[in-house]
Design a protein around this motif. Structure first.
Motif, mmCIF file in Angstrom:
data_model
loop_
_atom_site.group_PDB
_atom_site.id
_atom_site.type_symbol
_atom_site.label_atom_id
_atom_site.label_comp_id
_atom_site.label_asym_id
_atom_site.label_seq_id
_atom_site.Cartn_x
_atom_site.Cartn_y
_atom_site.Cartn_z
ATOM 1 N N UNK A 181 0.831 -1.208 0.000
ATOM 2 C CA UNK A 181 0.000 0.000 0.000
ATOM 3 C C UNK A 181 0.862 1.253 0.000
ATOM 4 N N UNK A 182 1.881 1.269 0.838
ATOM 5 C CA UNK A 182 2.732 2.441 0.969
ATOM 6 C C UNK A 182 4.081 2.293 0.270
ATOM 7 N N UNK A 183 4.196 1.272 -0.594
ATOM 8 C CA UNK A 183 5.429 1.078 -1.373
ATOM 9 C C UNK A 183 6.665 1.182 -0.474
ATOM 10 N N UNK A 184 6.678 0.398 0.586
ATOM 11 C CA UNK A 184 7.757 0.457 1.577
ATOM 12 C C UNK A 184 9.011 -0.233 1.041
ATOM 13 N N UNK A 185 10.139 0.444 1.167
ATOM 14 C CA UNK A 185 11.428 -0.117 0.775
ATOM 15 C C UNK A 185 12.381 -0.057 1.953
ATOM 16 N N UNK A 186 12.993 -1.193 2.263
ATOM 17 C CA UNK A 186 13.925 -1.290 3.387
ATOM 18 C C UNK A 186 15.324 -1.560 2.854
ATOM 19 N N UNK A 187 16.273 -0.722 3.257
ATOM 20 C CA UNK A 187 17.648 -0.842 2.795
ATOM 21 C C UNK A 187 18.591 -0.721 3.984
ATOM 22 N N UNK A 188 19.857 -0.962 3.746
ATOM 23 C CA UNK A 188 20.849 -0.718 4.782
ATOM 24 C C UNK A 188 21.262 -1.948 5.551
ATOM 25 N N UNK A 189 22.309 -1.773 6.368
ATOM 26 C CA UNK A 189 22.941 -2.892 7.058
ATOM 27 C C UNK A 189 22.951 -2.728 8.573
ATOM 28 N N UNK A 190 22.414 -1.634 9.084
ATOM 29 C CA UNK A 190 22.419 -1.403 10.516
ATOM 30 C C UNK A 190 21.209 -1.983 11.206
ATOM 31 N N UNK A 191 21.179 -1.833 12.548
ATOM 32 C CA UNK A 191 20.087 -2.361 13.352
ATOM 33 C C UNK A 191 19.034 -1.308 13.681
ATOM 34 N N UNK A 193 16.372 1.403 13.137
ATOM 35 C CA UNK A 193 15.517 1.830 12.023
ATOM 36 C C UNK A 193 15.533 3.355 11.868
ATOM 37 N N UNK A 194 15.634 3.805 10.629
ATOM 38 C CA UNK A 194 15.634 5.228 10.291
ATOM 39 C C UNK A 194 14.591 5.428 9.197
ATOM 40 N N UNK A 195 13.448 6.015 9.554
ATOM 41 C CA UNK A 195 12.320 6.160 8.630
ATOM 42 C C UNK A 195 12.330 7.563 8.043
ATOM 43 N N UNK A 196 12.268 7.661 6.717
ATOM 44 C CA UNK A 196 12.241 8.957 6.040
ATOM 45 C C UNK A 196 10.856 9.199 5.458
ATOM 46 N N UNK A 197 10.239 10.315 5.845
ATOM 47 C CA UNK A 197 8.893 10.661 5.375
ATOM 48 C C UNK A 197 8.949 11.904 4.502
ATOM 49 N N UNK A 198 8.405 11.851 3.294
ATOM 50 C CA UNK A 198 8.408 13.029 2.409
ATOM 51 C C UNK A 198 7.371 14.060 2.822
ATOM 52 N N UNK A 199 7.405 15.200 2.138
ATOM 53 C CA UNK A 199 6.427 16.256 2.382
ATOM 54 C C UNK A 199 5.284 16.199 1.390
ATOM 55 N N UNK A 200 4.502 17.246 1.344
ATOM 56 C CA UNK A 200 3.328 17.332 0.479
ATOM 57 C C UNK A 200 3.687 17.134 -0.990
ATOM 58 N N UNK A 201 2.949 16.247 -1.659
ATOM 59 C CA UNK A 201 3.093 16.076 -3.101
ATOM 60 C C UNK A 201 4.348 15.375 -3.559
ATOM 61 N N UNK A 202 5.094 14.768 -2.633
ATOM 62 C CA UNK A 202 6.379 14.150 -2.995
ATOM 63 C C UNK A 202 6.374 12.655 -2.697
ATOM 64 N N UNK A 203 7.258 11.936 -3.381
ATOM 65 C CA UNK A 203 7.419 10.521 -3.100
ATOM 66 C C UNK A 203 8.733 10.308 -2.344
ATOM 67 N N UNK A 226 23.155 6.883 5.019
ATOM 68 C CA UNK A 226 22.920 6.204 6.295
ATOM 69 C C UNK A 226 22.808 4.688 6.160
ATOM 70 N N UNK A 227 22.847 4.175 4.941
ATOM 71 C CA UNK A 227 22.612 2.748 4.733
ATOM 72 C C UNK A 227 23.662 1.856 5.387
ATOM 73 N N UNK A 228 24.870 2.348 5.527
ATOM 74 C CA UNK A 228 25.938 1.542 6.128
ATOM 75 C C UNK A 228 25.682 1.283 7.604
#
Length: 279
Positions: A8-18, A20-30, A41-43
């Protein structure tokens, strides 16, 4: 894990750490507006990106007009994503209205978040005399909504230039405009109404999660007075004035944005260690 929510929310999980770092866009953006920052931050972190329903590659069939008439509907989506992934003590990084969405999510489920990082946030975009300057008169916001209804492409062009600033780098405004134009206009309009007519000033005292406020320079959408107001009324907040100009530093100045986020997180880790030593 509820895969329907991740789709539903096209969730993508990347990175190698433990952590969690969630990035949320603003209005009208993906989610792609965060690419330059998130990649750094993926490392060290588990990086989580997502789209709001109606933008990016989300499931537009899941759009519910009643649910998403309020920012709390979008906050519930964030909670759903966290629950589906089994997250706890996640760092939430939100841009603009994404910050407010994260704030609402943290009020309902503070255990899901260790920190809120707010980039260009605003608890209320409208001026409320005599003591609050949000940046816009009510008539200006009504005019903005009217333009969106009558000429969405024209609005996208105008608002992208206004929000991005940095006129000497027109490719940035074009990038933002393209993202606006890739969002369903009807959904974008309802999201804009939920955003620009929201007034969350009365909710700030309910936030228990520590926060970082990143205030941009020469930000027409969220002026300095807004950042200072948030810092004054948001418990356990840290305020940082950026050198970056405009309203979208994660796109225009990703290096500084990433650096300030990392510095705050490192300081947060150090504080946690010190508290542990005292115990």
């Amino acid at each position: 894990m509820d895969k329907s929510i991740l789709l539903r929310n096209n969730v993508n999980v990347k990175g190698y750490g433990q952590t969690p770092l969630i990035f949320a866009p603003g209005l009208g953006c993906d989610q792609n507006v965060w690419n330059a920052v998130a990649k750094t931050f993926e490392k060290d972190y588990q990086v989580i990106l997502f789209d709001y329903v109606g933008s990016g590659h989300s499931d537009i069939g899941s759009y519910d007009e009643v649910r998403y008439s309020s920012l709390k509907g979008y906050a519930q989506d964030v909670i759903d994503v966290c629950t589906s992934l089994g997250l706890e003590n996640a760092v939430f990084v939100g841009h603009s209205v994404g910050s407010t969405i994260g704030m609402f999510a943290s009020m309902d489920h503070p255990e899901l978040f260790s920190d809120l990082i707010m980039v260009g946030p605003s608890p209320c975009y409208m001026n409320v005399p005599p003591n609050y300057f949000g940046g816009f008169e009510r008539e200006e916001i009504l005019g903005l909504i009217d333009i969106m209804e009558k000429n969405y492409i024209g609005w996208a062009n105008m608002f992208a230039s206004t929000a991005m600033g940095n006129a000497e780098r027109p490719e940035l405004a074009q990038d933002l405009e393209d993202r606006f134009c890739s969002t369903d206009p009807i959904i974008a309009l309802q999201f804009a109404k939920a955003t620009f007519f929201a007034d969350t000033r009365g909710d700030l005292h309910k936030v228990t999660v520590p926060s970082l406020i990143l205030q941009c320079t020469e930000d027409i959408i969220a002026p300095v007075a807004v950042g200072e107001y948030l810092h004054k009324h948001l418990p356990s907040s840290t305020f940082k004035q950026m050198n970056a100009t405009g309203h979208c530093p994660h796109m225009s100045f990703p290096e500084e944005t990433a650096q300030l986020i990392r510095e705050y997180l490192n300081e947060s880790i150090e504080r946690t260690i010190q508290i542990g030593d005292l115990r």
